[in-house]
Write an enzyme that holds these catalytic residues in place. Structure first.
Site: not given
Length: 302
Positions: A246-249
């Protein structure tokens, strides 16, 4: 507004991760809200944006769990359908030592979302939702309908092209900002991203197809931004990753919220980068996403 997937994540941590045919004892297990769409909705809401989710869940217990989790973060779920059957599932394996992960997604209810349903939601909410976030965990017709409607209605569409898949050029014409990571950029453009120059070449591929701004995220090596103002290389924040899920999210949701708030472009990018970095320091998908206050505190210390 966020158009996209809603999953329940089943996450297990171990180190090392097992090889084919091997059984290992893990160190932890958790169940929580996930799906790139839901993650980005939570990220945008925690960043301070009034956020509406457009998606689908099943009639099973996981569907209720997902809706309750979105409501808990203040996300409007009035445009989330409940369809007969199972809610989307993501099985996530995290290397407890490096924080890197592997993910298997079973779309289930996410596959029931249709283009007409999304178009109707976009038209109804356009006056209050100038920024739309989209990913590729829903059917292609949803992607096409979203891009088409955003172009017609003058909405700023932020596309996170993950999981990477070939798209018709008409999709890119409706995208205001694309934010692939380096792997996705390579899969879509054929350009292997190894440095700033190659990231810029990959970004130009999107620009040539009508995308206004391109942000190529490169994990711990920073972010390359290509747009009308030229190319910028933004260094990464130095953190020790525990779980990159979820880093990109978190980055995309925080960026969308900052754009919707009218923040200056450099400020928006800095806040998004900080949100993405902070997400890697915690375990899980939506549970790892920071609030605006946490981003503020972190940036004050930089």
């Amino acid at each position: 507004m966020v158009v996209g997937s809603i999953n329940i994540d089943l996450t297990v941590a171990a180190s090392p991760l097992p090889r084919p045919g091997e059984t290992l004892t893990g160190s932890s297990f958790s169940t929580g809200l996930g799906g790139k769409g839901a993650n980005q909705a939570v990220a945008a809401a925690r960043a301070g944006a009034t956020t509406t989710m457009v998606g689908a869940v099943g009639t099973d217990a996981f569907g209720s769990l997902a809706l309750d989790a979105l409501r808990a973060d203040g996300v409007d779920v009035g445009r989330v359908q409940q369809v007969e059957g199972a809610t989307g599932i993501a099985h996530i394996r995290v290397d407890a030592r490096t924080g890197e992960n592997t993910i298997v997604i079973v779309p289930e209810a996410n596959g029931a979302l249709t283009g007409p349903q999304v178009e109707e939601a976009l038209r109804a909410l356009a006056p209050s939702s100038p920024v739309v976030l989209l990913q590729l965990e829903t059917p292609l017709e949803v992607t096409l309908a979203t891009a088409r409607a955003c172009e017609e209605l003058g909405l700023r569409l932020v596309l996170d092209p993950a999981p990477a898949a070939p798209l018709p050029d008409e999709v890119w014409a409706g995208v205001w900002l694309a934010c692939p990571n380096e792997t996705e950029a390579e899969l879509l453009t054929g350009v292997k991203v190894t440095d700033v120059r190659s990231a810029e070449r990959a970004a130009r591929w999107f620009s040539e197809r009508g995308v206004r701004q391109v942000v190529v995220t490169r994990g711990g090596r920073g972010t390359v931004v290509v747009g009308p103002g030229g190319t910028s290389d933004i260094p990464a924040f130095g953190v020790t990753p525990i779980d990159t899920t979820a880093a990109g999210d978190s980055f995309a949701g925080a960026l969308g919220a900052a754009v919707a708030a009218g923040l200056a472009w450099p400020v928006a990018l800095r806040r998004a980068a900080a949100a993405g970095a902070l997400a890697t320091t915690r375990v899980g998908a939506s549970p790892s996403i920071p609030t605006a206050a946490e981003v503020d505190t972190y940036l004050r210390g930089r």
